[in-house]
Design an enzyme around this catalytic site. Sequence first.
Site, PDB file in Angstrom:
ATOM      1  N   HIS A 142       0.834  -1.214   0.000  1.00 53.83           N
ATOM      2  CA  HIS A 142       0.000   0.000   0.000  1.00 53.83           C
ATOM      3  C   HIS A 142       0.868   1.263   0.000  1.00 53.83           C
ATOM      4  O   HIS A 142       0.442   2.312   0.481  1.00 53.83           O
ATOM      5  CB  HIS A 142      -0.941   0.047   1.213  1.00 53.83           C
ATOM      6  CG  HIS A 142      -1.693  -1.225   1.436  1.00 53.83           C
ATOM      7  ND1 HIS A 142      -2.963  -1.437   0.958  1.00 53.83           N
ATOM      8  CD2 HIS A 142      -1.325  -2.371   2.075  1.00 53.83           C
ATOM      9  CE1 HIS A 142      -3.366  -2.656   1.304  1.00 53.83           C
ATOM     10  NE2 HIS A 142      -2.382  -3.238   1.969  1.00 53.83           N
ATOM     11  N   SER A 149      14.996  20.460 -17.216  1.00 54.88           N
ATOM     12  CA  SER A 149      13.828  21.294 -17.460  1.00 54.88           C
ATOM     13  C   SER A 149      14.271  22.538 -18.218  1.00 54.88           C
ATOM     14  O   SER A 149      15.352  23.071 -17.980  1.00 54.88           O
ATOM     15  CB  SER A 149      13.200  21.705 -16.119  1.00 54.88           C
ATOM     16  OG  SER A 149      12.435  22.891 -16.281  1.00 54.88           O
ATOM     17  N   LYS A 165      16.384  21.199 -12.101  1.00 58.35           N
ATOM     18  CA  LYS A 165      15.685  19.931 -12.303  1.00 58.35           C
ATOM     19  C   LYS A 165      16.528  18.890 -13.028  1.00 58.35           C
ATOM     20  O   LYS A 165      17.261  19.194 -13.956  1.00 58.35           O
ATOM     21  CB  LYS A 165      14.396  20.149 -13.126  1.00 58.35           C
ATOM     22  CG  LYS A 165      13.297  20.875 -12.402  1.00 58.35           C
ATOM     23  CD  LYS A 165      12.750  20.142 -11.176  1.00 58.35           C
ATOM     24  CE  LYS A 165      11.947  18.901 -11.527  1.00 58.35           C
ATOM     25  NZ  LYS A 165      10.699  19.213 -12.221  1.00 58.35           N
ATOM     26  N   GLU A 179       9.886   7.643 -17.081  1.00 54.86           N
ATOM     27  CA  GLU A 179       8.523   8.110 -17.351  1.00 54.86           C
ATOM     28  C   GLU A 179       8.058   7.650 -18.730  1.00 54.86           C
ATOM     29  O   GLU A 179       6.902   7.267 -18.929  1.00 54.86           O
ATOM     30  CB  GLU A 179       8.454   9.631 -17.234  1.00 54.86           C
ATOM     31  CG  GLU A 179       8.650  10.099 -15.800  1.00 54.86           C
ATOM     32  CD  GLU A 179       8.861  11.601 -15.712  1.00 54.86           C
ATOM     33  OE1 GLU A 179       7.866  12.322 -15.639  1.00 54.86           O
ATOM     34  OE2 GLU A 179      10.017  12.046 -15.730  1.00 54.86           O
TER      35      GLU A 179
END
Length: 491
Positions: free
Chosen positions: A191, A312, A318, A325
Amino acid sequence: MSPLWGGRFAGQTDPLMARFNASLPFDWRLWDADITGSVAWAAAIRRAGLLTEDERDQIIRGLEAVRDEIAADPHAAFVDAADEDIHSFVERRLTERIGAVAGKLHTGRSRNDQVATDVRLWLRERTIGRGQTRTNAEKNENPRSSASVRVPFLSTAETTVSLDSALTDLIRAAADRAEAEIAVLMPGYTHLQPAQPVRWSHWLLSHAWAWQRDRGRLADLARRADMLPLGSGALAGCPFVIDRAALAADLGFAAVSPNSLDAVSDRDFVAEFLFWAALLGVHLSRWAEDLILWSSREFGFVTLADAYSTGSSLMPQKKNPDSLELLRGKAGRLHGDLVGLLTTLKGLPSAYNKDLQEDKEPLFDAADTLALTLPVAQGVLETLTIHPNRMQAALGDELLATDLADALVRAGVPFRQSHHLVGRAVQRAEALGCALRALPLAELQAISPHFDAEMTAVWDCERSVEQRAAIGGTARLAVRAQIAALRDLLR
Ligand code: ARG
């Protein structure tokens, strides 16, 4: 370009219709398989007495010359071609080379059994790397280092490494890391809540086992795809005395399709491949998701190599896990390929319908997607850095609460009761604002006299994981056994 079927037509095809109908922009990729199938077919119709030896030899030599011409520069071969499909293309080029005798090649054959054969040959080579062509030996390069065939109509490169070997390499990379980093402990989650300590290797292998099942499924579907449709004609079978068993042997198929209607319309093997790809997409996306979370500053368990990260355009600080992804995102596309094909197949009337031409783009897309995705996953896995100290710091006492309950069990307390008692200890520690292990023995014994001083031994993550030594557990020996078993399967 005149089509293969012009005889009964008086009017011209609308250019828009020609474009709509054409499959060459994507099925050009079947060229090698198509030529392989035609070479075998020429031999088969010679055996049936439909060609002289000389005609057969002319046709085969001509086909091999077409093959060489395409292999030399696929881009040049296809970029301006306006043929309806790859079958028309090859026949035209053959005719241009050897003249009218080329017209005998299509005797007893239809594009329906031809395309079904081509796709099976193509899939076999792409999945398990069992091809038929001379160029096979050359096709074992690393997809990351080279793109051997430039795709004329797309910007992507067609890779030549089989999906099974790309998947095998990924699994091996996971096994190698699992072996090298077996000492590292981390929180295991359920979980997404910290649950119990596990070895980092155990987590790595948990994904490797899913990938290994994917290998099994691939081998399995390749076995079912290993059947010759050629010799089924358009739908009703071949009127000439073709030795289909010999034809199957020439093409390396294990079996001959038993029903011609089924043979020309069966795309189950494509659907199975796409399901395989979709499920592998699920596995890769779940793996990627764990690593994305763990590469966040909040977890800080892993750092991706610069080689597999991007920045970024706005925020200078970043460093984003784009590789992971995209790996996660590709699953959606793979699912689309599967659902698209199933929807195309649903409700089709018997035998060949042009709808079936829609099988190719999802097939090629899924194969291309994974041919790129698998080596990227391997690269990410091989180059990421782990931070064992951060993992260690995340191993709070509460992850050993089960071990404390187990200690009570060893002292004779029924598990249901020990679970409850430790729950109360957790609650008491929370109330006192202290860690579970800092709870004084007197407090514990106020909850239950079964708690004793020896039980402080449970506050040791290494001890906790080492107790999980049953097959499949996270103890060092059990993890080593997994690595050995996996390596056996990779051989
Ligand atoms: N391009 C077609 C396909 O991929 C080849 C088969 C054409 N057959 C036909 N009867 N028109 O399905």
